[in-house]
Design a protein around this motif. Structure first.
Motif, PDB file in Angstrom:
ATOM      1  N   ALA A  42       0.895  -1.195   0.151  1.00 10.24           N
ATOM      2  CA  ALA A  42      -0.006  -0.112   0.144  1.00 10.24           C
ATOM      3  C   ALA A  42       0.771   1.261   0.084  1.00 10.24           C
ATOM      4  N   LEU A  43       2.129   1.292   0.747  1.00  5.46           N
ATOM      5  CA  LEU A  43       2.765   2.381   0.762  1.00  5.46           C
ATOM      6  C   LEU A  43       3.578   2.533  -0.741  1.00  5.46           C
ATOM      7  N   ALA A  54       1.936  -3.008  -7.633  1.00  8.86           N
ATOM      8  CA  ALA A  54       3.054  -3.254  -6.545  1.00  8.86           C
ATOM      9  C   ALA A  54       2.528  -4.312  -5.405  1.00  8.86           C
ATOM     10  N   GLY A  55       3.291  -5.209  -5.430  1.00 12.00           N
ATOM     11  CA  GLY A  55       2.901  -6.204  -4.586  1.00 12.00           C
ATOM     12  C   GLY A  55       4.134  -7.349  -4.453  1.00 12.00           C
ATOM     13  N   PHE A  56       3.743  -8.446  -3.873  1.00  8.09           N
ATOM     14  CA  PHE A  56       4.644  -9.594  -3.354  1.00  8.09           C
ATOM     15  C   PHE A  56       3.991 -10.826  -4.001  1.00  8.09           C
ATOM     16  N   GLN A  70      -1.275  -4.071  -4.790  1.00  8.24           N
ATOM     17  CA  GLN A  70      -2.245  -3.278  -5.008  1.00  8.24           C
ATOM     18  C   GLN A  70      -2.105  -3.094  -6.506  1.00  8.24           C
ATOM     19  N   GLY A  71      -3.252  -3.139  -7.233  1.00  9.69           N
ATOM     20  CA  GLY A  71      -3.453  -2.898  -8.626  1.00  9.69           C
ATOM     21  C   GLY A  71      -4.426  -4.113  -8.980  1.00  9.69           C
ATOM     22  N   LYS A  72      -4.557  -4.219 -10.421  1.00 12.13           N
ATOM     23  CA  LYS A  72      -5.438  -5.027 -10.883  1.00 12.13           C
ATOM     24  C   LYS A  72      -5.140  -6.498 -10.557  1.00 12.13           C
ATOM     25  N   PRO A  73      -6.336  -7.432 -10.531  1.00  8.93           N
ATOM     26  CA  PRO A  73      -6.042  -8.647 -10.331  1.00  8.93           C
ATOM     27  C   PRO A  73      -4.921  -9.274 -11.095  1.00  8.93           C
ATOM     28  N   ALA A  74      -4.059 -10.427 -10.441  1.00  6.99           N
ATOM     29  CA  ALA A  74      -2.926 -10.862 -11.054  1.00  6.99           C
ATOM     30  C   ALA A  74      -2.575 -12.126 -11.069  1.00  6.99           C
ATOM     31  N   CYS A  75      -1.764 -12.796 -11.905  1.00  9.76           N
ATOM     32  CA  CYS A  75      -1.446 -14.221 -11.819  1.00  9.76           C
ATOM     33  C   CYS A  75      -1.419 -14.794 -10.250  1.00  9.76           C
ATOM     34  N   VAL A 131       9.414 -12.466  -3.990  1.00 14.23           N
ATOM     35  CA  VAL A 131       9.786 -11.176  -4.630  1.00 14.23           C
ATOM     36  C   VAL A 131       8.897  -9.979  -4.452  1.00 14.23           C
ATOM     37  N   LEU A 132       9.511  -8.771  -4.583  1.00 16.58           N
ATOM     38  CA  LEU A 132       8.673  -7.605  -4.636  1.00 16.58           C
ATOM     39  C   LEU A 132       8.566  -7.366  -6.018  1.00 16.58           C
ATOM     40  N   ASP A 133       7.358  -7.109  -6.788  1.00 19.47           N
ATOM     41  CA  ASP A 133       7.077  -6.728  -7.921  1.00 19.47           C
ATOM     42  C   ASP A 133       6.516  -5.634  -8.062  1.00 19.47           C
TER      43      ASP A 133
END
Length: 168
Positions: A42-43, A54-56, A70-75, A131-133
């Motif tokens: 979120a930060l 942005a996420g993990f 945070q963002g659109k649904p992902a794989c 991972v941070l992506d």
């Protein structure tokens, strides 16, 4: 921590010092790993300009599994060695991709993404945790300065977050 806001800085160094200070304040006294990763994503979403995800992804049962973001649904699942995230995880090396359309095997969860940076998260004993992506709709959004400070961001997470044993 309600005093966190998006500010325009005159340098990336100042921005990232602010970001990493805010991250430390958010997670340094919180023992829950899920709360910490949720706040970290979120930060990033709140403070970073020109990003669309942005996420993990967390390493579980031999693959990367979607974590807080945070963002659109992902794989949901990514195999090691597949896409930018799987490559970062298998090589244990940050992947700075200026144009994802030129990355062999890129996984496009959001067709708006044009550049990406993925930083592996390693435990104290050098085992893969995840991972941070971070994705951007802007070509060449990320550079060596982003890499340096986002690796520091991940090191702060590793310093304060105690991950469950089933990760790594």
């Amino acid at each position: 921590m309600n005093n966190i806001e998006k500010i325009n800085f005159d340098s990336k160094d100042k921005f990232y010092n602010y970001l990493n200070l805010k991250l430390t304040g958010l997670i340094c006294e919180e023992p829950d790993w899920l709360a910490n990763l949720s706040n970290a994503s979120a930060l990033l979403w709140l403070l970073m300009h020109d990003i669309n995800w942005a996420g993990f992804y967390l390493y579980k049962n031999g693959e990367l599994v979607l974590g807080p973001f945070q963002g659109k649904p992902a794989c949901t699942h990514i195999s090691l060695g597949k896409g930018v995230c799987g490559t970062a995880a298998s090589e244990l090396k940050t992947q700075l991709v200026k144009n994802v359309h030129e990355f062999p095997g890129h996984i496009a969860c959001d067709s708006a993404s044009n550049s990406e940076i993925v930083i592996p998260i390693l435990s104290d004993n050098n085992k893969l945790v995840g991972v941070l992506d971070i994705d951007s709709p802007i070509l060449q959004r990320f550079d060596e300065t982003d890499k340096k400070y986002l690796e520091k961001f991940v090191s702060i997470i590793v310093k304060y977050v105690v991950f469950p044993e089933n990760f790594s």
